[in-house]
Design an enzyme around this catalytic site. Structure first.
Site, PDB file in Angstrom:
ATOM      1  N   GLU A  81       0.822  -1.221   0.000  1.00 23.77           N
ATOM      2  CA  GLU A  81       0.000   0.000   0.000  1.00 23.77           C
ATOM      3  C   GLU A  81       0.850   1.262   0.000  1.00 23.77           C
ATOM      4  O   GLU A  81       0.376   2.336   0.363  1.00 23.77           O
ATOM      5  CB  GLU A  81      -0.935  -0.001   1.213  1.00 23.77           C
ATOM      6  CG  GLU A  81      -1.888  -1.169   1.285  1.00 23.77           C
ATOM      7  CD  GLU A  81      -2.924  -1.187   0.178  1.00 23.77           C
ATOM      8  OE1 GLU A  81      -2.796  -0.400  -0.785  1.00 23.77           O
ATOM      9  OE2 GLU A  81      -3.858  -1.989   0.273  1.00 23.77           O
ATOM     10  N   HIS A 100      -2.744   2.278   8.845  1.00 25.32           N
ATOM     11  CA  HIS A 100      -3.777   1.606   8.056  1.00 25.32           C
ATOM     12  C   HIS A 100      -4.086   0.275   8.713  1.00 25.32           C
ATOM     13  O   HIS A 100      -3.181  -0.515   8.992  1.00 25.32           O
ATOM     14  CB  HIS A 100      -3.296   1.380   6.627  1.00 25.32           C
ATOM     15  CG  HIS A 100      -4.159   0.458   5.819  1.00 25.32           C
ATOM     16  ND1 HIS A 100      -5.524   0.635   5.692  1.00 25.32           N
ATOM     17  CD2 HIS A 100      -3.858  -0.664   5.106  1.00 25.32           C
ATOM     18  CE1 HIS A 100      -6.019  -0.316   4.923  1.00 25.32           C
ATOM     19  NE2 HIS A 100      -5.025  -1.127   4.566  1.00 25.32           N
ATOM     20  N   HIS A 102      -7.157  -3.151   9.300  1.00 25.28           N
ATOM     21  CA  HIS A 102      -8.316  -3.908   8.838  1.00 25.28           C
ATOM     22  C   HIS A 102      -9.154  -4.308  10.049  1.00 25.28           C
ATOM     23  O   HIS A 102      -9.480  -5.477  10.238  1.00 25.28           O
ATOM     24  CB  HIS A 102      -7.867  -5.164   8.080  1.00 25.28           C
ATOM     25  CG  HIS A 102      -7.241  -4.892   6.757  1.00 25.28           C
ATOM     26  ND1 HIS A 102      -6.995  -5.887   5.830  1.00 25.28           N
ATOM     27  CD2 HIS A 102      -6.802  -3.754   6.175  1.00 25.28           C
ATOM     28  CE1 HIS A 102      -6.421  -5.374   4.751  1.00 25.28           C
ATOM     29  NE2 HIS A 102      -6.291  -4.072   4.946  1.00 25.28           N
ATOM     30  N   HIS A 163     -12.482  -2.932   2.482  1.00 26.77           N
ATOM     31  CA  HIS A 163     -11.040  -3.024   2.705  1.00 26.77           C
ATOM     32  C   HIS A 163     -10.654  -2.765   4.165  1.00 26.77           C
ATOM     33  O   HIS A 163     -10.235  -3.684   4.852  1.00 26.77           O
ATOM     34  CB  HIS A 163     -10.339  -2.026   1.768  1.00 26.77           C
ATOM     35  CG  HIS A 163      -8.861  -2.109   1.763  1.00 26.77           C
ATOM     36  ND1 HIS A 163      -8.098  -1.778   0.656  1.00 26.77           N
ATOM     37  CD2 HIS A 163      -7.955  -2.447   2.725  1.00 26.77           C
ATOM     38  CE1 HIS A 163      -6.818  -1.942   0.925  1.00 26.77           C
ATOM     39  NE2 HIS A 163      -6.691  -2.334   2.180  1.00 26.77           N
TER      40      HIS A 163
END
Length: 234
Positions: A81, A100, A102, A163
């Site tokens: 990413e 980031h 999940h 995502h």
């Protein structure tokens, strides 16, 4: 060239942040990633987690250095990413670090393509009256980076459709804290929807809350402690 103690410490902070993401339950495995600017000089670029290595196995030497022209050094490949990390760092001078994840609840809402509205005043921590959900794009692509930047406009966090979530801050500590807050808000909002339709706070109230955070919130507490230390009163 030998790594300085300061550089080693900052690289280690990237690793520690990712380990904390998993320990806090807002991420799992190697699905998330983090980055931080090398210095106040944008030309120095940023450090980012390497690709596909369990966090506990990453050494400071494995953390990748990226420049704002998209090139990278060190002996590892950057996170898949890296594009949205790069583009956010380019576009947002206020951003010193990116987390980031999940997380379970943020990702659940993202899979429903749902933004988080101002059902709770703490939404203001993310920079506005909503936490937007981006359009979907394949992971690691320029399209994902473009839609993430759009969702982050005027915000410090966003959901990525089907995502996960992105949170930004002036440093890794504050970016991680915001990521935890967004996951908490996502969990509360999901639970609220199981019971009924929440009452949404008006934009002017969120603006007032945002102003209070800026003058007497968490950032102000940190600043006050720093000031006390400088004058020897802490």
């Amino acid at each position: 060239m030998p790594m300085s103690a300061a550089e080693r410490a900052l690289r280690q902070e990237v690793i520690d942040t990712c380990i904390k993401m998993n320990a806090l339950g807002i991420n799992q495995g190697t699905s998330g990633n983090a980055s931080v600017r090398v210095s106040d000089n944008p030309e120095d670029g940023f450090f980012i987690t390497p690709s596909s290595i369990p966090y506990e196995e990453i050494a400071p030497e494995d953390v990748v250095t990226m420049k704002l022209d998209g090139t990278h050094s060190d002996n590892r490949r950057p996170s898949s990413e890296w594009r949205f990390h790069l583009d956010i760092m380019r576009a947002r001078p206020d951003c010193g670090a990116i987390v980031h994840t999940h997380g379970m609840f943020a990702t659940t809402l993202a899979c429903l393509r749902m933004e988080i509205p101002a059902f709770h005043y703490m939404i203001a921590q993310a920079g506005g009256s909503t936490i937007r959900c981006s359009d979907y794009a394949t992971f690691g692509t320029q399209e994902l980076s473009d839609t993430a930047l759009e969702a982050l406009e005027g915000r410090k966090a966003c959901l990525l459709a089907n995502h996960g979530m992105i949170a930004i801050g002036p440093n890794l500590k504050k970016a991680l804290a915001l990521a935890v807050e967004v996951e908490t808000l996502a969990a509360m909002y999901w639970r609220t929807l199981q019971v009924g339709k929440p009452v949404i706070l008006p934009d002017d109230e969120i603006a007032r809350v945002g102003e209070k955070f800026g003058t007497m919130g968490y950032g102000a507490v940190d600043a006050q402690k720093d000031a006390q230390k400088k004058v020897g009163t802490a």
